[in-house]
Scaffold this motif. Sequence first.
Motif: not given
Length: 448
Positions: A85-99
């Motif tokens: 879940q921490l790894a998914l949270g990091l990926l979510t953060t990167l996706l928000f950067f992209y957005i």
Amino acid sequence: MAKLLKSLRDLKTYTWLAIMATVSILERVLLYLFYRPVAYNDTASYRRLAETILHGWTDYDGTRTPGYPVLMALAGPDERVYAAQLALGLLTTLLFFYIGWRVSGKGWFGALVGLAHTLNLQQLFFEANLITESLATFFIVAALAGTAWLLFSGHKQPLWQTLLMALASGVMTGLATLTRPLFVFLPFWSAFFLLVFWRAAEPKVRWSAALTAGLTGLLIIGAWVNFIHQRYGVWSLTNMTGYHLVQHTGLFFEYVPDKYAAIRDTYIQYRNARIAETGEPGNAIWDAMPALEQASGLGLVQLSDLLTKISIQLILQHPGLYLRSVWEGWLWFWKAPIYWSSDAFTNLALRAALAGLVIVERGGMVIANAAFILGPLALVSKKVRLILKMDAFLWFAASTVWLTSILQTLLDHGDNPRFSVPTQSLVAFLVLWWGFRVFRKWVEVKGK
């Protein structure tokens, strides 16, 4: 100060990405070292279903959709689920950067949006909570990032790339639904937006992408609904519909006809006990289930079907009472709770510092939610819409939050504040964008 701000604005996009990623990684490493995974009332049922998945789905009871149990089955022990879940949270953060970067064209704004997610303790602590919210957030944000790519640049790319992204977005919306059934509207809403509002693309591209995204999500959802139907004879994502509806109708269960007196009186007993214990009747149904099965002589699925029938009758006969409950659930959705356990911290000083920060951050989220709720009043004005630069993607993101807030309260009246967690960072993103655009307009006016 002016030179510092200018130098920060002039940083390259990849520099902002590196800064944000470094902060996000460091934060999660520290969390993993000092904060232990937290189990909730729901955790045991998800773990039980994960075990049935590992044994071939034979005993999967249909009480929950399989998204989170599959994650548990794949990850294994709680510590590994936590790490995943921490790894998914990091990926979510990167996706928000992209957005954020995609909408603004600015690396610093992408970093601001990413940090607004990753530094939000509501989101961070849920990555340690052994329940569905972090996984659902990842799937939703991944679907939105795919839609952002399509709306901003998909029409400029080869058709096969556009269809591949539409396929990926459809998969994400389908998986979001299998994690939290509340988001069952997302595949169809995404397809609708692509078809109707993607004006930069040719009709052939719009239709192809919309059908690919929508049908992919529909196929995933339909396959699961068919599984439930084959096993339990109901057309639904779970076999628990009746229990969820009682979260609403249980508030006026006194009006249940006498032919269901055993069910009515048993539930009211548990509801009153819940009120005496917590001050609220919500979630009394979960305590009452064994007694209701015994009183009715019905099994889990049959009792759910009967409670669905009873609840629909009550809603039709007393729509005002139902709508009052719906309204209250909608208001609860915006409470912006932060679910955390101070006892899970191994460092006492850090525990004390974060207790104060939780209060401050929750206050900020409540303000953001209030700004988002009031936003539509300003968006009536065409001038305001132009200032805020409300394009198709921003309307899609905002409408997704609004639909979530409405659907969640129509279907359930219990953990409504928790239902908002997967969309809270979307609210933060939109409010940050509006604030940026208003500030920019103010600077322009002041400079004249």
